[in-house]
Design a protein around this motif. Sequence first.
Motif, PDB file in Angstrom:
ATOM      1  N   ASN A   2     -38.148  33.374 -11.474  1.00 56.10           N
ATOM      2  CA  ASN A   2     -37.170  32.661 -10.667  1.00 56.10           C
ATOM      3  C   ASN A   2     -37.632  32.687  -9.209  1.00 56.10           C
ATOM      4  O   ASN A   2     -38.588  33.386  -8.863  1.00 56.10           O
ATOM      5  CB  ASN A   2     -35.777  33.235 -10.862  1.00 56.10           C
ATOM      6  N   PRO A   3     -36.972  32.000  -8.325  1.00 61.10           N
ATOM      7  CA  PRO A   3     -37.426  31.908  -6.940  1.00 61.10           C
ATOM      8  C   PRO A   3     -37.467  33.254  -6.208  1.00 61.10           C
ATOM      9  O   PRO A   3     -38.226  33.414  -5.263  1.00 61.10           O
ATOM     10  CB  PRO A   3     -36.405  30.983  -6.287  1.00 61.10           C
ATOM     11  N   SER A   4     -36.709  34.252  -6.617  1.00 62.28           N
ATOM     12  CA  SER A   4     -36.705  35.521  -5.894  1.00 62.28           C
ATOM     13  C   SER A   4     -37.875  36.415  -6.312  1.00 62.28           C
ATOM     14  O   SER A   4     -38.079  37.474  -5.738  1.00 62.28           O
ATOM     15  CB  SER A   4     -35.376  36.262  -6.105  1.00 62.28           C
ATOM     16  N   GLY A   5     -38.640  36.026  -7.288  1.00 60.24           N
ATOM     17  CA  GLY A   5     -39.800  36.800  -7.697  1.00 60.24           C
ATOM     18  C   GLY A   5     -39.517  37.790  -8.810  1.00 60.24           C
ATOM     19  O   GLY A   5     -40.392  38.537  -9.199  1.00 60.24           O
ATOM     20  N   ILE A   6     -38.308  37.821  -9.324  1.00 62.15           N
ATOM     21  CA  ILE A   6     -37.957  38.745 -10.393  1.00 62.15           C
ATOM     22  C   ILE A   6     -38.029  38.003 -11.713  1.00 62.15           C
ATOM     23  O   ILE A   6     -37.418  36.949 -11.879  1.00 62.15           O
ATOM     24  CB  ILE A   6     -36.551  39.325 -10.189  1.00 62.15           C
ATOM     25  N   LYS A   7     -38.798  38.575 -12.649  1.00 58.47           N
ATOM     26  CA  LYS A   7     -38.957  37.938 -13.944  1.00 58.47           C
ATOM     27  C   LYS A   7     -37.702  38.177 -14.783  1.00 58.47           C
ATOM     28  O   LYS A   7     -37.221  39.284 -14.880  1.00 58.47           O
ATOM     29  CB  LYS A   7     -40.167  38.532 -14.647  1.00 58.47           C
ATOM     30  N   ARG A   8     -37.206  37.109 -15.345  1.00 58.64           N
ATOM     31  CA  ARG A   8     -36.032  37.223 -16.202  1.00 58.64           C
ATOM     32  C   ARG A   8     -36.478  37.478 -17.630  1.00 58.64           C
ATOM     33  O   ARG A   8     -37.401  36.859 -18.118  1.00 58.64           O
ATOM     34  CB  ARG A   8     -35.199  35.949 -16.164  1.00 58.64           C
ATOM     35  N   SER A   9     -35.769  38.395 -18.257  1.00 60.98           N
ATOM     36  CA  SER A   9     -36.069  38.678 -19.644  1.00 60.98           C
ATOM     37  C   SER A   9     -34.745  38.749 -20.390  1.00 60.98           C
ATOM     38  O   SER A   9     -34.155  39.808 -20.537  1.00 60.98           O
ATOM     39  CB  SER A   9     -36.840  39.987 -19.755  1.00 60.98           C
ATOM     40  N   ARG A  10     -34.285  37.615 -20.818  1.00 57.25           N
ATOM     41  CA  ARG A  10     -32.996  37.540 -21.488  1.00 57.25           C
ATOM     42  C   ARG A  10     -33.026  38.242 -22.842  1.00 57.25           C
ATOM     43  O   ARG A  10     -32.047  38.887 -23.228  1.00 57.25           O
ATOM     44  CB  ARG A  10     -32.565  36.095 -21.653  1.00 57.25           C
ATOM     45  N   SER A  11     -34.118  38.156 -23.552  1.00 59.82           N
ATOM     46  CA  SER A  11     -34.153  38.781 -24.877  1.00 59.82           C
ATOM     47  C   SER A  11     -34.116  40.301 -24.760  1.00 59.82           C
ATOM     48  O   SER A  11     -33.456  40.973 -25.559  1.00 59.82           O
ATOM     49  CB  SER A  11     -35.396  38.333 -25.643  1.00 59.82           C
ATOM     50  N   ALA A  12     -34.782  40.886 -23.763  1.00 62.14           N
ATOM     51  CA  ALA A  12     -34.745  42.338 -23.572  1.00 62.14           C
ATOM     52  C   ALA A  12     -33.341  42.783 -23.180  1.00 62.14           C
ATOM     53  O   ALA A  12     -32.852  43.811 -23.644  1.00 62.14           O
ATOM     54  CB  ALA A  12     -35.755  42.764 -22.522  1.00 62.14           C
ATOM     55  N   SER A  13     -32.696  42.011 -22.316  1.00 64.95           N
ATOM     56  CA  SER A  13     -31.328  42.339 -21.912  1.00 64.95           C
ATOM     57  C   SER A  13     -30.380  42.254 -23.101  1.00 64.95           C
ATOM     58  O   SER A  13     -29.487  43.091 -23.254  1.00 64.95           O
ATOM     59  CB  SER A  13     -30.851  41.385 -20.818  1.00 64.95           C
ATOM     60  N   LEU A  14     -30.584  41.259 -23.927  1.00 64.74           N
ATOM     61  CA  LEU A  14     -29.734  41.088 -25.100  1.00 64.74           C
ATOM     62  C   LEU A  14     -29.915  42.264 -26.064  1.00 64.74           C
ATOM     63  O   LEU A  14     -28.931  42.812 -26.581  1.00 64.74           O
ATOM     64  CB  LEU A  14     -30.055  39.759 -25.799  1.00 64.74           C
ATOM     65  N   VAL A  15     -31.150  42.669 -26.290  1.00 68.52           N
ATOM     66  CA  VAL A  15     -31.423  43.791 -27.193  1.00 68.52           C
ATOM     67  C   VAL A  15     -30.814  45.072 -26.618  1.00 68.52           C
ATOM     68  O   VAL A  15     -30.219  45.877 -27.341  1.00 68.52           O
ATOM     69  CB  VAL A  15     -32.944  43.953 -27.427  1.00 68.52           C
ATOM     70  N   MET A  17     -28.232  45.388 -24.544  1.00 70.39           N
ATOM     71  CA  MET A  17     -26.776  45.317 -24.647  1.00 70.39           C
ATOM     72  C   MET A  17     -26.325  45.537 -26.100  1.00 70.39           C
ATOM     73  O   MET A  17     -25.317  46.202 -26.347  1.00 70.39           O
ATOM     74  CB  MET A  17     -26.261  43.965 -24.135  1.00 70.39           C
ATOM     75  N   LEU A  18     -27.076  44.997 -27.055  1.00 71.71           N
ATOM     76  CA  LEU A  18     -26.731  45.174 -28.454  1.00 71.71           C
ATOM     77  C   LEU A  18     -26.861  46.643 -28.859  1.00 71.71           C
ATOM     78  O   LEU A  18     -25.984  47.190 -29.542  1.00 71.71           O
ATOM     79  CB  LEU A  18     -27.637  44.299 -29.330  1.00 71.71           C
ATOM     80  N   ALA A  19     -27.925  47.326 -28.408  1.00 78.52           N
ATOM     81  CA  ALA A  19     -28.110  48.750 -28.720  1.00 78.52           C
ATOM     82  C   ALA A  19     -27.000  49.578 -28.089  1.00 78.52           C
ATOM     83  O   ALA A  19     -26.490  50.526 -28.698  1.00 78.52           O
ATOM     84  CB  ALA A  19     -29.474  49.217 -28.232  1.00 78.52           C
ATOM     85  N   LEU A  20     -26.614  49.248 -26.878  1.00 81.73           N
ATOM     86  CA  LEU A  20     -25.541  49.962 -26.195  1.00 81.73           C
ATOM     87  C   LEU A  20     -24.214  49.777 -26.936  1.00 81.73           C
ATOM     88  O   LEU A  20     -23.470  50.738 -27.131  1.00 81.73           O
ATOM     89  CB  LEU A  20     -25.421  49.474 -24.751  1.00 81.73           C
ATOM     90  N   ALA A  21     -23.949  48.566 -27.392  1.00 81.57           N
ATOM     91  CA  ALA A  21     -22.705  48.303 -28.120  1.00 81.57           C
ATOM     92  C   ALA A  21     -22.672  49.063 -29.443  1.00 81.57           C
ATOM     93  O   ALA A  21     -21.636  49.626 -29.821  1.00 81.57           O
ATOM     94  CB  ALA A  21     -22.549  46.797 -28.363  1.00 81.57           C
TER      95      ALA A  21
END
Length: 133
Positions: A2-15, A17-21
Amino acid sequence: MNPSGIKRSRSASLVLMLALAVSLAACSQQLSKTLDNSPDPELDRPGVFPNINVAGGEPPGKLMTPAELKTATEGLKAKGARNDPRTAEAARQHSATTNAALEKTAATHAKKALSEIQERCGEPGADATKCPQ
């Protein structure tokens, strides 16, 4: 990226959050048992306070029958008879030695401690209540 230089990783975040739940769901049953704040049913009876001097009802579980009690007692006595008598004698001798040492210390400790305190009379910080008047 993204423009701020931080790579987005939606699949890692989803995994994550799923493990936490899943872990929270597994803990929730134990947590509800641990944090049981339900009131004591004895205190819910209006106008009646629990009396600790009165024995309760039947104990939970099943009591041993006289035959079961006799069998269990005989089994424990048989195990006790198989013990080595030398072990008991060694324990008695050790206890007698230890008791003699403790008795000797008890007989001399108070006088010794008081004399050590009184030797320091007159020094700054000495306990004046223990010093001869």
